[in-house]
Scaffold this motif. Structure first.
Motif, PDB file in Angstrom:
ATOM      1  N   ARG A  98      46.768  33.806  40.493  1.00 27.64           N
ATOM      2  CA  ARG A  98      47.406  34.745  41.277  1.00 27.64           C
ATOM      3  C   ARG A  98      47.493  36.014  40.550  1.00 27.64           C
ATOM      4  O   ARG A  98      47.047  37.063  40.972  1.00 27.64           O
ATOM      5  N   LEU A  99      48.143  35.974  39.207  1.00 24.55           N
ATOM      6  CA  LEU A  99      48.128  37.338  38.365  1.00 24.55           C
ATOM      7  C   LEU A  99      46.881  37.857  37.997  1.00 24.55           C
ATOM      8  O   LEU A  99      46.717  39.148  38.167  1.00 24.55           O
ATOM      9  N   ALA A 100      45.970  37.057  37.620  1.00 23.26           N
ATOM     10  CA  ALA A 100      44.668  37.652  37.288  1.00 23.26           C
ATOM     11  C   ALA A 100      44.001  38.277  38.548  1.00 23.26           C
ATOM     12  O   ALA A 100      43.368  39.444  38.409  1.00 23.26           O
ATOM     13  N   VAL A 101      44.018  37.649  39.715  1.00 26.61           N
ATOM     14  CA  VAL A 101      43.374  38.332  40.940  1.00 26.61           C
ATOM     15  C   VAL A 101      44.094  39.557  41.120  1.00 26.61           C
ATOM     16  O   VAL A 101      43.359  40.354  41.593  1.00 26.61           O
ATOM     17  N   GLU A 102      45.279  39.373  41.166  1.00 23.16           N
ATOM     18  CA  GLU A 102      46.152  40.752  41.533  1.00 23.16           C
ATOM     19  C   GLU A 102      45.752  42.001  40.358  1.00 23.16           C
ATOM     20  O   GLU A 102      45.572  42.901  40.791  1.00 23.16           O
ATOM     21  N   ALA A 103      45.512  41.691  39.228  1.00 20.20           N
ATOM     22  CA  ALA A 103      45.218  42.602  38.199  1.00 20.20           C
ATOM     23  C   ALA A 103      43.626  43.121  38.581  1.00 20.20           C
ATOM     24  O   ALA A 103      43.340  44.186  38.538  1.00 20.20           O
ATOM     25  N   ALA A 104      42.616  41.942  39.054  1.00 19.52           N
ATOM     26  CA  ALA A 104      41.354  42.420  39.372  1.00 19.52           C
ATOM     27  C   ALA A 104      41.378  43.357  40.408  1.00 19.52           C
ATOM     28  O   ALA A 104      40.584  44.203  40.678  1.00 19.52           O
ATOM     29  N   GLU A 105      42.075  43.130  41.440  1.00 18.54           N
ATOM     30  CA  GLU A 105      42.185  43.693  42.645  1.00 18.54           C
ATOM     31  C   GLU A 105      42.665  45.155  42.335  1.00 18.54           C
ATOM     32  O   GLU A 105      42.443  46.330  42.794  1.00 18.54           O
ATOM     33  N   GLU A 106      43.597  45.420  41.466  1.00 24.20           N
ATOM     34  CA  GLU A 106      44.234  46.492  41.027  1.00 24.20           C
ATOM     35  C   GLU A 106      43.175  47.479  40.516  1.00 24.20           C
ATOM     36  O   GLU A 106      43.207  48.782  40.859  1.00 24.20           O
ATOM     37  N   LYS A 107      42.064  46.995  39.778  1.00 23.15           N
ATOM     38  CA  LYS A 107      41.052  47.896  39.251  1.00 23.15           C
ATOM     39  C   LYS A 107      39.797  47.679  40.130  1.00 23.15           C
ATOM     40  O   LYS A 107      38.927  47.966  39.717  1.00 23.15           O
ATOM     41  N   LYS A 108      40.031  47.197  41.406  1.00 22.35           N
ATOM     42  CA  LYS A 108      39.063  47.376  42.436  1.00 22.35           C
ATOM     43  C   LYS A 108      37.745  46.454  42.148  1.00 22.35           C
ATOM     44  O   LYS A 108      36.579  46.977  42.508  1.00 22.35           O
ATOM     45  N   ALA A 109      38.004  45.113  41.427  1.00 30.15           N
ATOM     46  CA  ALA A 109      36.889  44.343  41.415  1.00 30.15           C
ATOM     47  C   ALA A 109      36.376  43.878  42.877  1.00 30.15           C
ATOM     48  O   ALA A 109      37.104  43.817  43.853  1.00 30.15           O
ATOM     49  N   ILE A 110      35.247  43.733  42.803  1.00 35.05           N
ATOM     50  CA  ILE A 110      34.402  43.577  44.217  1.00 35.05           C
ATOM     51  C   ILE A 110      34.109  41.933  44.317  1.00 35.05           C
ATOM     52  O   ILE A 110      33.919  41.331  43.219  1.00 35.05           O
ATOM     53  N   ASN A 111      34.407  41.539  45.434  1.00 37.89           N
ATOM     54  CA  ASN A 111      34.104  40.067  45.847  1.00 37.89           C
ATOM     55  C   ASN A 111      34.740  39.290  44.858  1.00 37.89           C
ATOM     56  O   ASN A 111      33.803  38.403  44.433  1.00 37.89           O
TER      57      ASN A 111
END
Length: 117
Positions: A10-23
């Motif tokens: 959950r934390l890693a996905v939130e961080a990736a989303e914060e930096k606009k990771a794709i897919n």
């Protein structure tokens, strides 16, 4: 310190989303392999973007006392691997992700919604 792999996801996905990771995709590979419990796979638009995603994930998890065991590919930024033991994060440049196609390679692993953990 967080030891629950699901919370780490959950934390890693939130961080990736914060930096606009794709897919962003999460695979529950623990059901088909002993390598880890989860793979997080995401794409970036450039090597700089990939490094920014990796740094955000690393910083966010470090704040919670979680240190990565290994990092690979940071210099080139085409495929960055962050190994947290039970969770492995793969950050691909878009072209490399479609070439390596880990989702197909680990096709027996269930895809899960990170928010459902």
């Amino acid at each position: 310190m967080i030891t629950d792999p699901q919370e780490l996801v959950r934390l890693a996905v939130e961080a990736a989303e914060e930096k606009k990771a794709i897919n962003i995709t999460v695979l529950n590979i623990g059901k088909v392999s002993v390598i880890a419990d989860y793979f997080i796979i995401c794409s970036s638009r450039s090597p700089i973007h990939a490094r920014a995603i990796a740094e955000e994930i690393g910083d966010r998890l470090k704040q919670k006392g979680i240190m990565k065991q290994r990092i690979e590919g940071y210099q080139t930024g085409r495929w960055i691997l962050l190994d947290y033991g039970s969770v492995v994060v793969h950050i691909f440049h878009e072209e490399d992700r479609s070439f390596y196609n880990l989702e197909r390679l680990w096709g027996d692993a269930p895809v899960i919604e990170a928010r459902s953990l």
